[in-house]
Write an enzyme that holds these catalytic residues in place. Sequence first.
Site: not given
Ligand SMILES: *Cc1c(COP(=O)(O)O)cnc(C)c1O
Length: 386
Positions: A183
Amino acid sequence: MEVPFFRVALENNEIDAVVSVLRSGWLTTGSKADEFEKAFAAALGGNVGAVAVNSATAGLHLALEALGIGPGDEVICPTLTFTATAEVIRYLGADVVLVDIDPVSRNIGINAIRDAITPATRAIMPVHFGGLSCNMDAIIELASEYDLKVIEDAAHAYPSTYKGKPIGTLGTDATVFSFYANKTMTTGEGGMLVSSNSALLDRARTMRTHGIDRDAFSRFIDHNSPWRYDIVAPGFKYNMTDIAAALGLTQLFRAQAMRESRERLARRYDAELAKLPLFLPPSAGDKDVHSWHLYSICVSPDSPLERDALISKLRHDGIGTSVHYIPLHAMSYWRDRYNLAGEKFPHASAYADNAISLPLFPDMTDSEQTHVIDRINYHLGKGKDC
Ligand SMILES: *Cc1c(COP(=O)(O)O)cnc(C)c1O
Protein backbone atom coordinates in the site's frame (compact mmCIF):
# COMPACT_ATOMS: atom_id res chain seq x y z
CA MET A 1 14.99 -6.27 -17.69
CA GLU A 2 12.70 -7.39 -14.88
CA VAL A 3 10.20 -4.85 -13.57
CA PRO A 4 8.13 -6.11 -10.65
CA PHE A 5 4.56 -4.95 -10.13
CA PHE A 6 5.63 -3.56 -6.77
CA ARG A 7 8.85 -3.34 -4.77
CA VAL A 8 9.15 -2.20 -1.15
CA ALA A 9 12.24 -0.09 -0.55
CA LEU A 10 12.97 0.76 3.05
CA GLU A 11 15.60 3.33 3.96
CA ASN A 12 18.28 2.65 6.55
CA ASN A 13 16.63 4.85 9.17
CA GLU A 14 13.44 2.81 8.78
CA ILE A 15 15.30 -0.43 9.40
CA ASP A 16 17.12 1.19 12.33
CA ALA A 17 13.79 2.28 13.85
CA VAL A 18 12.57 -1.32 13.81
CA VAL A 19 15.84 -2.66 15.22
CA SER A 20 15.72 -0.19 18.07
CA VAL A 21 12.27 -1.50 19.05
CA LEU A 22 13.65 -5.04 18.89
CA ARG A 23 16.38 -3.97 21.33
CA SER A 24 14.05 -2.00 23.60
CA GLY A 25 12.52 -4.84 25.60
CA TRP A 26 8.94 -4.00 24.52
CA LEU A 27 7.66 -5.51 21.27
CA THR A 28 3.88 -5.37 21.35
CA THR A 29 1.50 -2.42 21.54
CA GLY A 30 3.10 0.32 23.63
CA SER A 31 4.66 3.73 23.34
CA LYS A 32 5.48 3.44 19.60
CA ALA A 33 1.93 2.47 18.69
CA ASP A 34 0.69 5.36 20.79
CA GLU A 35 3.13 7.76 19.12
CA PHE A 36 2.13 6.48 15.67
CA GLU A 37 -1.56 7.01 16.38
CA LYS A 38 -0.96 10.57 17.51
CA ALA A 39 1.35 11.37 14.61
CA PHE A 40 -1.10 9.92 12.09
CA ALA A 41 -4.03 11.91 13.48
CA ALA A 42 -1.85 15.03 13.49
CA ALA A 43 -0.78 14.42 9.88
CA LEU A 44 -4.45 14.42 8.87
CA GLY A 45 -4.65 17.79 10.56
CA GLY A 46 -8.30 17.33 11.39
CA ASN A 47 -10.17 16.89 14.60
CA VAL A 48 -9.80 13.13 14.57
CA GLY A 49 -8.52 10.31 16.72
CA ALA A 50 -6.74 7.22 15.41
CA VAL A 51 -6.62 3.59 16.55
CA ALA A 52 -3.72 1.48 15.21
CA VAL A 53 -4.65 -2.07 14.25
CA ASN A 54 -2.96 -5.06 12.66
CA SER A 55 -4.79 -4.69 9.31
CA ALA A 56 -7.30 -2.49 7.54
CA THR A 57 -9.61 -5.50 7.55
CA ALA A 58 -9.49 -5.43 11.35
CA GLY A 59 -10.13 -1.67 11.36
CA LEU A 60 -13.18 -2.01 9.10
CA HIS A 61 -14.52 -4.83 11.29
CA LEU A 62 -14.02 -2.75 14.45
CA ALA A 63 -15.72 0.28 12.89
CA LEU A 64 -18.81 -1.69 11.85
CA GLU A 65 -18.92 -3.44 15.24
CA ALA A 66 -18.73 -0.13 17.09
CA LEU A 67 -21.57 1.22 14.94
CA GLY A 68 -23.75 -1.72 15.96
CA ILE A 69 -24.07 -3.36 12.53
CA GLY A 70 -25.51 -6.86 12.94
CA PRO A 71 -27.93 -9.53 11.69
CA GLY A 72 -30.80 -8.18 9.62
CA ASP A 73 -28.83 -5.12 8.54
CA GLU A 74 -27.72 -4.39 5.00
CA VAL A 75 -24.51 -2.56 4.11
CA ILE A 76 -23.86 -1.20 0.62
CA CYS A 77 -20.40 -1.42 -0.97
CA PRO A 78 -19.02 -1.43 -4.50
CA THR A 79 -18.48 -4.72 -6.33
CA LEU A 80 -15.13 -3.37 -7.61
CA THR A 81 -13.11 -3.82 -4.43
CA PHE A 82 -11.03 -6.27 -2.47
CA THR A 83 -13.06 -8.87 -0.60
CA ALA A 84 -12.00 -7.42 2.78
CA THR A 85 -14.43 -4.50 2.33
CA ALA A 86 -17.36 -6.89 2.15
CA GLU A 87 -16.26 -9.81 4.32
CA VAL A 88 -16.27 -7.72 7.52
CA ILE A 89 -20.01 -7.14 6.99
CA ARG A 90 -20.51 -10.91 6.99
CA TYR A 91 -18.34 -11.29 10.14
CA LEU A 92 -21.12 -9.43 11.96
CA GLY A 93 -23.93 -11.43 10.37
CA ALA A 94 -25.18 -8.50 8.31
CA ASP A 95 -25.81 -8.68 4.56
CA VAL A 96 -23.69 -7.21 1.80
CA VAL A 97 -25.37 -5.30 -0.99
CA LEU A 98 -22.93 -4.96 -3.87
CA VAL A 99 -23.48 -2.14 -6.32
CA ASP A 100 -22.02 -1.04 -9.65
CA ILE A 101 -19.37 1.63 -10.19
CA ASP A 102 -19.38 4.94 -11.98
CA PRO A 103 -17.69 4.22 -15.34
CA VAL A 104 -15.57 7.39 -15.31
CA SER A 105 -14.25 7.52 -11.75
CA ARG A 106 -14.42 3.72 -11.20
CA ASN A 107 -15.71 4.54 -7.71
CA ILE A 108 -19.06 3.46 -6.28
CA GLY A 109 -21.97 4.79 -8.39
CA ILE A 110 -24.21 7.31 -6.66
CA ASN A 111 -27.39 6.25 -8.49
CA ALA A 112 -26.44 2.64 -7.85
CA ILE A 113 -26.35 3.37 -4.11
CA ARG A 114 -29.71 5.13 -4.24
CA ASP A 115 -31.29 2.20 -6.12
CA ALA A 116 -29.95 -0.30 -3.56
CA ILE A 117 -31.30 1.40 -0.43
CA THR A 118 -34.02 -0.58 1.40
CA PRO A 119 -35.57 -0.23 4.87
CA ALA A 120 -32.85 -2.62 6.14
CA THR A 121 -29.94 -0.50 4.86
CA ARG A 122 -27.74 0.75 7.71
CA ALA A 123 -24.49 1.88 6.12
CA ILE A 124 -22.52 2.70 2.98
CA MET A 125 -18.87 1.71 2.56
CA PRO A 126 -17.34 3.75 -0.25
CA VAL A 127 -13.87 2.69 -1.47
CA HIS A 128 -11.53 5.38 -2.82
CA PHE A 129 -10.46 3.22 -5.73
CA GLY A 130 -6.76 3.47 -6.54
CA GLY A 131 -6.57 6.57 -4.33
CA LEU A 132 -9.05 8.75 -6.24
CA SER A 133 -11.64 10.14 -3.82
CA CYS A 134 -15.27 9.14 -4.18
CA ASN A 135 -17.96 11.76 -4.70
CA MET A 136 -18.24 12.21 -0.95
CA ASP A 137 -20.67 15.15 -0.99
CA ALA A 138 -23.25 12.99 -2.77
CA ILE A 139 -22.59 10.00 -0.49
CA ILE A 140 -22.83 12.07 2.69
CA GLU A 141 -26.03 13.69 1.41
CA LEU A 142 -27.62 10.30 0.64
CA ALA A 143 -26.54 9.01 4.04
CA SER A 144 -28.17 11.90 5.83
CA GLU A 145 -31.33 11.61 3.73
CA TYR A 146 -31.74 7.92 4.68
CA ASP A 147 -30.04 8.04 8.11
CA LEU A 148 -27.17 5.75 7.12
CA LYS A 149 -23.66 5.39 8.54
CA VAL A 150 -20.66 5.97 6.26
CA ILE A 151 -17.47 3.95 6.73
CA GLU A 152 -14.78 4.85 4.19
CA ASP A 153 -12.50 2.08 2.98
CA ALA A 154 -9.43 4.26 2.48
CA ALA A 155 -7.03 1.34 2.03
CA HIS A 156 -5.70 3.09 -1.10
CA ALA A 157 -6.17 6.66 -0.04
CA TYR A 158 -3.35 7.92 2.15
CA PRO A 159 -2.67 10.75 1.47
CA SER A 160 -5.56 11.67 -0.84
CA THR A 161 -7.81 14.69 -0.45
CA TYR A 162 -11.42 15.49 -1.35
CA LYS A 163 -12.22 19.15 -2.07
CA GLY A 164 -8.99 20.09 -0.34
CA LYS A 165 -9.61 18.06 2.83
CA PRO A 166 -7.60 14.95 3.66
CA ILE A 167 -9.49 11.66 3.40
CA GLY A 168 -10.13 10.76 7.03
CA THR A 169 -11.35 14.25 7.97
CA LEU A 170 -14.61 14.46 6.03
CA GLY A 171 -16.87 13.94 9.03
CA THR A 172 -18.06 10.44 8.11
CA ASP A 173 -18.46 7.85 10.89
CA ALA A 174 -15.08 6.20 10.31
CA THR A 175 -12.25 5.94 7.80
CA VAL A 176 -9.83 3.02 7.61
CA PHE A 177 -6.36 3.07 6.02
CA SER A 178 -4.21 0.03 5.15
CA PHE A 179 -0.48 -0.37 5.70
CA TYR A 180 -0.25 -3.73 3.94
CA ALA A 181 3.14 -4.30 2.30
CA ASN A 182 2.22 -2.87 -1.12
CA LYS A 183 0.00 0.00 0.00
CA THR A 184 1.01 3.68 -0.17
CA MET A 185 2.81 3.43 3.18
CA THR A 186 3.49 0.22 5.04
CA THR A 187 4.02 -1.40 8.40
CA GLY A 188 4.30 -4.86 6.80
CA GLU A 189 0.77 -5.59 7.94
CA GLY A 190 -1.29 -2.91 9.63
CA GLY A 191 -4.07 -0.39 9.46
CA MET A 192 -5.46 2.75 11.08
CA LEU A 193 -9.04 3.44 12.09
CA VAL A 194 -9.76 7.18 12.14
CA SER A 195 -12.87 8.89 13.44
CA SER A 196 -14.03 12.05 15.18
CA ASN A 197 -16.52 10.03 17.26
CA SER A 198 -14.84 9.43 20.62
CA ALA A 199 -17.34 6.74 21.69
CA LEU A 200 -16.58 4.81 18.51
CA LEU A 201 -12.84 5.17 19.09
CA ASP A 202 -13.18 3.96 22.71
CA ARG A 203 -15.20 0.92 21.68
CA ALA A 204 -12.70 0.08 18.91
CA ARG A 205 -9.79 0.42 21.36
CA THR A 206 -11.45 -1.98 23.79
CA MET A 207 -12.46 -4.51 21.11
CA ARG A 208 -9.00 -4.30 19.54
CA THR A 209 -7.58 -6.14 22.58
CA HIS A 210 -10.01 -8.86 23.65
CA GLY A 211 -12.60 -6.51 25.13
CA ILE A 212 -10.20 -5.66 27.95
CA ASP A 213 -10.95 -2.32 29.52
CA ARG A 214 -7.28 -1.23 29.56
CA ASP A 215 -4.41 -2.20 27.29
CA ALA A 216 -1.43 -4.30 28.32
CA PHE A 217 1.02 -1.43 28.22
CA SER A 218 -0.76 0.65 30.82
CA ARG A 219 -1.17 -2.41 33.06
CA PHE A 220 2.49 -3.40 32.98
CA ILE A 221 4.40 -0.18 32.50
CA ASP A 222 2.35 2.53 34.10
CA HIS A 223 2.81 1.85 37.80
CA ASN A 224 0.07 4.24 38.76
CA SER A 225 -2.62 2.29 36.95
CA PRO A 226 -4.30 -0.52 38.90
CA TRP A 227 -3.39 -4.13 38.13
CA ARG A 228 -7.01 -5.27 38.01
CA TYR A 229 -8.80 -5.31 34.68
CA ASP A 230 -12.20 -6.29 33.41
CA ILE A 231 -13.51 -7.95 30.26
CA VAL A 232 -16.49 -6.06 28.91
CA ALA A 233 -17.11 -7.95 25.63
CA PRO A 234 -15.78 -10.92 23.64
CA GLY A 235 -13.28 -8.78 21.73
CA PHE A 236 -10.68 -9.47 19.05
CA LYS A 237 -6.87 -9.56 18.77
CA TYR A 238 -6.35 -6.65 16.42
CA ASN A 239 -3.67 -4.51 18.12
CA MET A 240 -0.63 -3.16 16.23
CA THR A 241 2.82 -4.12 17.53
CA ASP A 242 5.42 -1.49 18.39
CA ILE A 243 7.67 -3.15 15.79
CA ALA A 244 5.13 -2.29 13.08
CA ALA A 245 4.37 1.13 14.55
CA ALA A 246 8.07 2.12 14.46
CA LEU A 247 8.08 1.40 10.75
CA GLY A 248 4.79 3.27 10.36
CA LEU A 249 6.20 6.39 11.99
CA THR A 250 9.13 6.54 9.58
CA GLN A 251 6.93 5.78 6.57
CA LEU A 252 4.50 8.49 7.63
CA PHE A 253 7.38 10.94 7.67
CA ARG A 254 8.07 10.35 3.96
CA ALA A 255 4.54 9.52 2.77
CA GLN A 256 4.20 12.83 0.91
CA ALA A 257 7.54 12.36 -0.85
CA MET A 258 6.59 8.81 -1.87
CA ARG A 259 3.27 10.13 -3.19
CA GLU A 260 5.05 12.76 -5.26
CA SER A 261 7.23 10.06 -6.81
CA ARG A 262 4.17 8.02 -7.73
CA GLU A 263 2.45 11.09 -9.16
CA ARG A 264 5.47 11.86 -11.35
CA LEU A 265 5.42 8.27 -12.65
CA ALA A 266 1.65 8.44 -13.24
CA ARG A 267 2.04 11.67 -15.24
CA ARG A 268 4.69 10.06 -17.40
CA TYR A 269 2.43 7.07 -18.09
CA ASP A 270 -0.35 9.54 -18.94
CA ALA A 271 1.85 11.33 -21.46
CA GLU A 272 3.48 8.30 -23.04
CA LEU A 273 0.45 6.02 -23.30
CA ALA A 274 -2.00 8.72 -24.43
CA LYS A 275 -2.07 7.76 -28.12
CA LEU A 276 -2.61 4.04 -27.59
CA PRO A 277 -5.96 2.22 -27.70
CA LEU A 278 -6.27 2.41 -23.94
CA PHE A 279 -8.44 4.17 -21.39
CA LEU A 280 -6.12 5.78 -18.84
CA PRO A 281 -7.06 6.25 -15.20
CA PRO A 282 -8.83 9.48 -14.22
CA SER A 283 -6.86 12.16 -12.38
CA ALA A 284 -8.08 14.09 -9.37
CA GLY A 285 -9.27 17.65 -9.96
CA ASP A 286 -6.70 20.46 -9.92
CA LYS A 287 -7.31 21.22 -6.27
CA ASP A 288 -7.14 17.62 -5.13
CA VAL A 289 -4.47 15.11 -4.25
CA HIS A 290 -4.54 11.59 -5.68
CA SER A 291 -2.47 9.08 -3.72
CA TRP A 292 -1.77 7.11 -6.92
CA HIS A 293 -1.82 3.76 -5.17
CA LEU A 294 -2.77 2.18 -8.50
CA TYR A 295 -2.29 3.06 -12.14
CA SER A 296 -4.94 0.95 -13.85
CA ILE A 297 -5.38 1.12 -17.60
CA CYS A 298 -8.21 -0.41 -19.60
CA VAL A 299 -7.65 -1.98 -23.00
CA SER A 300 -10.10 -0.41 -25.47
CA PRO A 301 -12.20 -2.38 -28.00
CA ASP A 302 -9.98 -1.28 -30.93
CA SER A 303 -6.80 -2.61 -29.34
CA PRO A 304 -4.99 -5.29 -31.39
CA LEU A 305 -4.57 -7.35 -28.20
CA GLU A 306 -7.10 -8.28 -25.59
CA ARG A 307 -6.32 -7.79 -21.92
CA ASP A 308 -5.22 -11.34 -21.10
CA ALA A 309 -2.97 -11.47 -24.16
CA LEU A 310 -1.34 -8.16 -23.21
CA ILE A 311 -0.71 -9.41 -19.66
CA SER A 312 1.00 -12.54 -21.06
CA LYS A 313 3.15 -10.51 -23.44
CA LEU A 314 4.22 -8.17 -20.64
CA ARG A 315 4.98 -11.11 -18.36
CA HIS A 316 7.18 -12.52 -21.13
CA ASP A 317 8.95 -9.13 -21.19
CA GLY A 318 9.66 -9.46 -17.46
CA ILE A 319 6.99 -6.94 -16.45
CA GLY A 320 4.74 -7.69 -13.50
CA THR A 321 1.14 -6.50 -13.68
CA SER A 322 -2.02 -7.11 -11.71
CA VAL A 323 -5.79 -6.73 -12.06
CA HIS A 324 -7.73 -4.63 -9.57
CA TYR A 325 -10.09 -6.34 -9.27
CA ILE A 326 -12.03 -9.31 -10.44
CA PRO A 327 -15.28 -7.83 -9.10
CA LEU A 328 -16.78 -9.46 -6.04
CA HIS A 329 -19.98 -10.38 -7.90
CA ALA A 330 -17.84 -12.71 -10.06
CA MET A 331 -16.30 -14.51 -7.04
CA SER A 332 -18.06 -17.77 -6.17
CA TYR A 333 -18.84 -17.00 -2.54
CA TRP A 334 -20.43 -13.61 -3.25
CA ARG A 335 -22.05 -14.69 -6.51
CA ASP A 336 -23.64 -17.79 -4.98
CA ARG A 337 -24.63 -16.29 -1.65
CA TYR A 338 -26.47 -13.39 -3.26
CA ASN A 339 -27.32 -15.03 -6.59
CA LEU A 340 -25.58 -12.30 -8.56
CA ALA A 341 -25.33 -12.00 -12.34
CA GLY A 342 -22.73 -9.91 -14.19
CA GLU A 343 -25.47 -8.00 -16.06
CA LYS A 344 -26.43 -6.31 -12.81
CA PHE A 345 -23.02 -4.60 -12.81
CA PRO A 346 -22.37 -3.54 -16.42
CA HIS A 347 -19.77 -0.85 -15.66
CA ALA A 348 -17.70 -2.90 -13.23
CA SER A 349 -17.87 -5.91 -15.57
CA ALA A 350 -16.76 -3.92 -18.62
CA TYR A 351 -13.95 -2.32 -16.65
CA ALA A 352 -12.74 -5.52 -15.01
CA ASP A 353 -12.69 -7.52 -18.26
CA ASN A 354 -10.21 -5.05 -19.74
CA ALA A 355 -8.22 -3.67 -16.81
CA ILE A 356 -4.51 -3.99 -16.09
CA SER A 357 -2.67 -2.31 -13.22
CA LEU A 358 0.83 -1.26 -14.27
CA PRO A 359 3.94 -1.22 -12.04
CA LEU A 360 3.99 1.92 -9.90
CA PHE A 361 6.09 2.29 -6.77
CA PRO A 362 8.10 5.18 -5.35
CA ASP A 363 11.60 4.02 -6.25
CA MET A 364 10.74 2.79 -9.75
CA THR A 365 13.57 3.98 -11.98
CA ASP A 366 13.19 5.88 -15.23
CA SER A 367 14.67 2.98 -17.13
CA GLU A 368 12.25 0.55 -15.52
CA GLN A 369 9.34 2.75 -16.52
CA THR A 370 10.77 3.24 -20.00
CA HIS A 371 10.83 -0.54 -20.42
CA VAL A 372 7.14 -0.81 -19.45
CA ILE A 373 6.16 2.06 -21.78
CA ASP A 374 8.20 0.73 -24.70
CA ARG A 375 6.81 -2.77 -24.47
CA ILE A 376 3.20 -1.58 -24.25
CA ASN A 377 3.80 0.67 -27.27
CA TYR A 378 5.29 -2.23 -29.15
CA HIS A 379 2.50 -4.70 -28.36
CA LEU A 380 -0.26 -2.29 -29.16
CA GLY A 381 1.30 -1.70 -32.54
CA LYS A 382 1.90 2.03 -32.42
CA GLY A 383 5.57 2.07 -31.56
CA LYS A 384 8.77 0.37 -32.52
CA ASP A 385 10.53 -2.50 -30.85
CA CYS A 386 13.22 -1.24 -28.50
C1 LIG B 1 -5.71 -3.86 0.92
C2 LIG B 1 -7.16 -3.58 1.01
C3 LIG B 1 -7.93 -3.86 2.15
C4 LIG B 1 -7.40 -4.64 3.30
O1 LIG B 1 -6.25 -4.14 3.85
P1 LIG B 1 -5.41 -5.04 4.88
O2 LIG B 1 -4.57 -4.05 5.60
O3 LIG B 1 -4.61 -6.00 4.04
O4 LIG B 1 -6.39 -5.75 5.75
C5 LIG B 1 -9.23 -3.44 2.20
N1 LIG B 1 -9.80 -2.82 1.16
C6 LIG B 1 -9.13 -2.56 0.03
C7 LIG B 1 -9.82 -1.82 -1.08
C8 LIG B 1 -7.79 -2.95 -0.08
O5 LIG B 1 -7.12 -2.72 -1.23
